[in-house]
Scaffold this motif. Sequence first.
Motif, PDB file in Angstrom:
ATOM      1  N   PRO A 158     104.280   8.424  35.862  1.00 35.68           N
ATOM      2  CA  PRO A 158     105.597   8.292  35.215  1.00 35.68           C
ATOM      3  C   PRO A 158     105.583   7.328  34.029  1.00 35.68           C
ATOM      4  N   THR A 159     104.783   6.262  34.130  1.00 35.60           N
ATOM      5  CA  THR A 159     104.673   5.324  33.005  1.00 35.60           C
ATOM      6  C   THR A 159     104.022   6.001  31.804  1.00 35.60           C
ATOM      7  N   LEU A 160     102.955   6.751  32.041  1.00 38.43           N
ATOM      8  CA  LEU A 160     102.282   7.435  30.938  1.00 38.43           C
ATOM      9  C   LEU A 160     103.174   8.512  30.329  1.00 38.43           C
ATOM     10  N   ASP A 161     103.947   9.198  31.166  1.00 36.07           N
ATOM     11  CA  ASP A 161     104.880  10.204  30.645  1.00 36.07           C
ATOM     12  C   ASP A 161     105.953   9.546  29.771  1.00 36.07           C
ATOM     13  N   ALA A 162     106.488   8.424  30.243  1.00 39.56           N
ATOM     14  CA  ALA A 162     107.511   7.710  29.461  1.00 39.56           C
ATOM     15  C   ALA A 162     106.929   7.181  28.156  1.00 39.56           C
ATOM     16  N   LEU A 163     105.684   6.718  28.211  1.00 43.76           N
ATOM     17  CA  LEU A 163     105.018   6.218  27.012  1.00 43.76           C
ATOM     18  C   LEU A 163     104.838   7.337  25.994  1.00 43.76           C
ATOM     19  N   ALA A 164     104.396   8.496  26.451  1.00 46.81           N
ATOM     20  CA  ALA A 164     104.211   9.631  25.543  1.00 46.81           C
ATOM     21  C   ALA A 164     105.531  10.026  24.895  1.00 46.81           C
ATOM     22  N   LYS A 165     106.588  10.063  25.676  1.00 42.24           N
ATOM     23  CA  LYS A 165     107.913  10.415  25.158  1.00 42.24           C
ATOM     24  C   LYS A 165     108.379   9.404  24.128  1.00 42.24           C
ATOM     25  N   GLN A 166     108.138   8.121  24.390  1.00 42.23           N
ATOM     26  CA  GLN A 166     108.577   7.085  23.464  1.00 42.23           C
ATOM     27  C   GLN A 166     107.807   7.126  22.155  1.00 42.23           C
ATOM     28  N   ARG A 167     106.503   7.359  22.228  1.00 39.61           N
ATOM     29  CA  ARG A 167     105.711   7.431  20.993  1.00 39.61           C
ATOM     30  C   ARG A 167     106.189   8.599  20.121  1.00 39.61           C
ATOM     31  N   THR A 168     106.464   9.729  20.750  1.00 40.35           N
ATOM     32  CA  THR A 168     106.954  10.882  20.001  1.00 40.35           C
ATOM     33  C   THR A 168     108.311  10.577  19.363  1.00 40.35           C
ATOM     34  N   ALA A 169     109.174   9.902  20.120  1.00 38.62           N
ATOM     35  CA  ALA A 169     110.502   9.559  19.596  1.00 38.62           C
ATOM     36  C   ALA A 169     110.396   8.609  18.415  1.00 38.62           C
ATOM     37  N   GLU A 170     109.527   7.600  18.520  1.00 40.09           N
ATOM     38  CA  GLU A 170     109.382   6.646  17.412  1.00 40.09           C
ATOM     39  C   GLU A 170     108.756   7.307  16.198  1.00 40.09           C
ATOM     40  N   ALA A 171     107.846   8.259  16.421  1.00 42.21           N
ATOM     41  CA  ALA A 171     107.252   8.980  15.288  1.00 42.21           C
ATOM     42  C   ALA A 171     108.318   9.761  14.529  1.00 42.21           C
ATOM     43  N   ALA A 172     109.370  10.143  15.233  1.00 41.48           N
ATOM     44  CA  ALA A 172     110.463  10.897  14.603  1.00 41.48           C
ATOM     45  C   ALA A 172     111.563   9.990  14.067  1.00 41.48           C
ATOM     46  N   GLY A 173     111.366   8.678  14.181  1.00 39.80           N
ATOM     47  CA  GLY A 173     112.315   7.746  13.585  1.00 39.80           C
ATOM     48  C   GLY A 173     113.175   6.961  14.543  1.00 39.80           C
ATOM     49  N   SER A 174     112.991   7.121  15.844  1.00 36.93           N
ATOM     50  CA  SER A 174     113.786   6.364  16.818  1.00 36.93           C
ATOM     51  C   SER A 174     113.424   4.889  16.788  1.00 36.93           C
ATOM     52  N   GLU A 175     114.342   4.060  17.261  1.00 31.78           N
ATOM     53  CA  GLU A 175     114.106   2.622  17.329  1.00 31.78           C
ATOM     54  C   GLU A 175     113.033   2.300  18.370  1.00 31.78           C
ATOM     55  N   PRO A 176     112.247   1.241  18.152  1.00 29.84           N
ATOM     56  CA  PRO A 176     111.246   0.843  19.138  1.00 29.84           C
ATOM     57  C   PRO A 176     111.902   0.462  20.466  1.00 29.84           C
ATOM     58  N   ALA A 177     111.165   0.699  21.539  1.00 33.49           N
ATOM     59  CA  ALA A 177     111.611   0.274  22.870  1.00 33.49           C
ATOM     60  C   ALA A 177     110.721  -0.867  23.332  1.00 33.49           C
ATOM     61  N   TYR A 178     111.303  -1.763  24.105  1.00 34.96           N
ATOM     62  CA  TYR A 178     110.578  -2.937  24.580  1.00 34.96           C
ATOM     63  C   TYR A 178     110.600  -2.977  26.106  1.00 34.96           C
ATOM     64  N   ALA A 179     109.520  -3.498  26.661  1.00 39.49           N
ATOM     65  CA  ALA A 179     109.418  -3.680  28.107  1.00 39.49           C
ATOM     66  C   ALA A 179     109.337  -5.179  28.399  1.00 39.49           C
ATOM     67  N   PRO A 180     109.901  -5.627  29.519  1.00 45.11           N
ATOM     68  CA  PRO A 180     109.796  -7.051  29.872  1.00 45.11           C
ATOM     69  C   PRO A 180     108.469  -7.350  30.556  1.00 45.11           C
ATOM     70  N   TYR A 181     108.000  -8.559  30.389  1.00 42.72           N
ATOM     71  CA  TYR A 181     106.812  -9.005  31.119  1.00 42.72           C
ATOM     72  C   TYR A 181     107.164  -9.357  32.562  1.00 42.72           C
ATOM     73  N   VAL A 182     108.299  -9.992  32.741  1.00 42.21           N
ATOM     74  CA  VAL A 182     108.704 -10.443  34.079  1.00 42.21           C
ATOM     75  C   VAL A 182     110.101  -9.902  34.376  1.00 42.21           C
ATOM     76  N   PRO A 183     110.442  -9.746  35.660  1.00 42.11           N
ATOM     77  CA  PRO A 183     111.779  -9.250  36.010  1.00 42.11           C
ATOM     78  C   PRO A 183     112.836 -10.320  35.761  1.00 42.11           C
ATOM     79  N   ARG A 184     114.090  -9.955  35.937  1.00 44.25           N
ATOM     80  CA  ARG A 184     115.163 -10.932  35.809  1.00 44.25           C
ATOM     81  C   ARG A 184     115.085 -11.920  36.967  1.00 44.25           C
ATOM     82  N   VAL A 185     115.603 -13.091  36.770  1.00 44.04           N
ATOM     83  CA  VAL A 185     115.637 -14.097  37.831  1.00 44.04           C
ATOM     84  C   VAL A 185     116.491 -13.565  38.992  1.00 44.04           C
TER      85      VAL A 185
END
Length: 299
Positions: A158-185
């Motif tokens: 699922p992570t690799l699928d989401a990554l592939a989808k995001q790269r395609t979206a950004e190639a088409a002009g979508s805003e970058p997406a960010y992932a957190p290093y650590v969860p919320r407190v």
Amino acid sequence: MRSVKFKNRNLEMAGNLYLPDGFKESERYPAIVSVHPGGGVKEQTAGVYAQRLADQGFVTLAYDSSYQGASEGTPHFLDEPMNRVGDVFSAVDYLTTLPYVDARRIGVLGICAGGGMAVKAASVDRRIKAVATASAVNVGSATRKGWEGKGTVADLMPTLDALAKQRTAEAAGSEPAYAPYVPRVGDTKAPRDLQEAAEYYLTPRGQHPNAQNKMLMTGLGAWVAFDAFDLVETLLTQPLMIIAGSEAGSLWHSQELHAKARGPKELFIVDGATHMDLYDGEGVGKAMSKLSPFFKNNL
């Protein structure tokens, strides 16, 4: 401590250089590079260790990774492992240019993900004469197998699928997406180490404005493809000190590193300590009880 700048190809890196008491520019000192964890900056645990090592007589450099913190690099918040390995090379480059550093006596210490980067760099950079890790993490293995090393390929898809989808979206002009290093407190669903990491990075205990708990999601592909320890069995011959907590969910990384290493090595397990206990406080003191003699004996 001196704030310094040094070059990493076309990027300017931001560092803090810690000098021993009674420092004299006319003398020559052994030196150590202190490599921060993923998502961290030089003012956090890497700087804590750098100061303690300087107190023991070493010139020590903590720096912000390229594309992170106060160092240059666009897009910012890009975290690709081989960039971070290149940062270590450049930090060593810089130390060799300092007239008060003995270039024959340079070591490296890495904390968490920085431990994996330190090991990878030392595997191919013979200028590094001694290697130490605290709460080491191989980010490639952690991404593929999960924090505690129990994940499967099916879990990763699922992570690799989401990554592939995001790269395609950004190639088409979508805003970058960010992932957190650590969860919320307070996220009790996260592994214990990561809950404690949130309490370090997102509270006054270790919080710093340059550590914003965000990484470009498109960088995750490089994490999946990376292995910090793949050259250890064949190329890492320098003395190696590995320090980890007995209660750390990340302990398996240190155990794997120790099993693979063929040169002089020691695995020191701090009884009762978790992953984050080695970032500050008493845990640093316990780690330093091994790091200080290790570096003095090998640099």
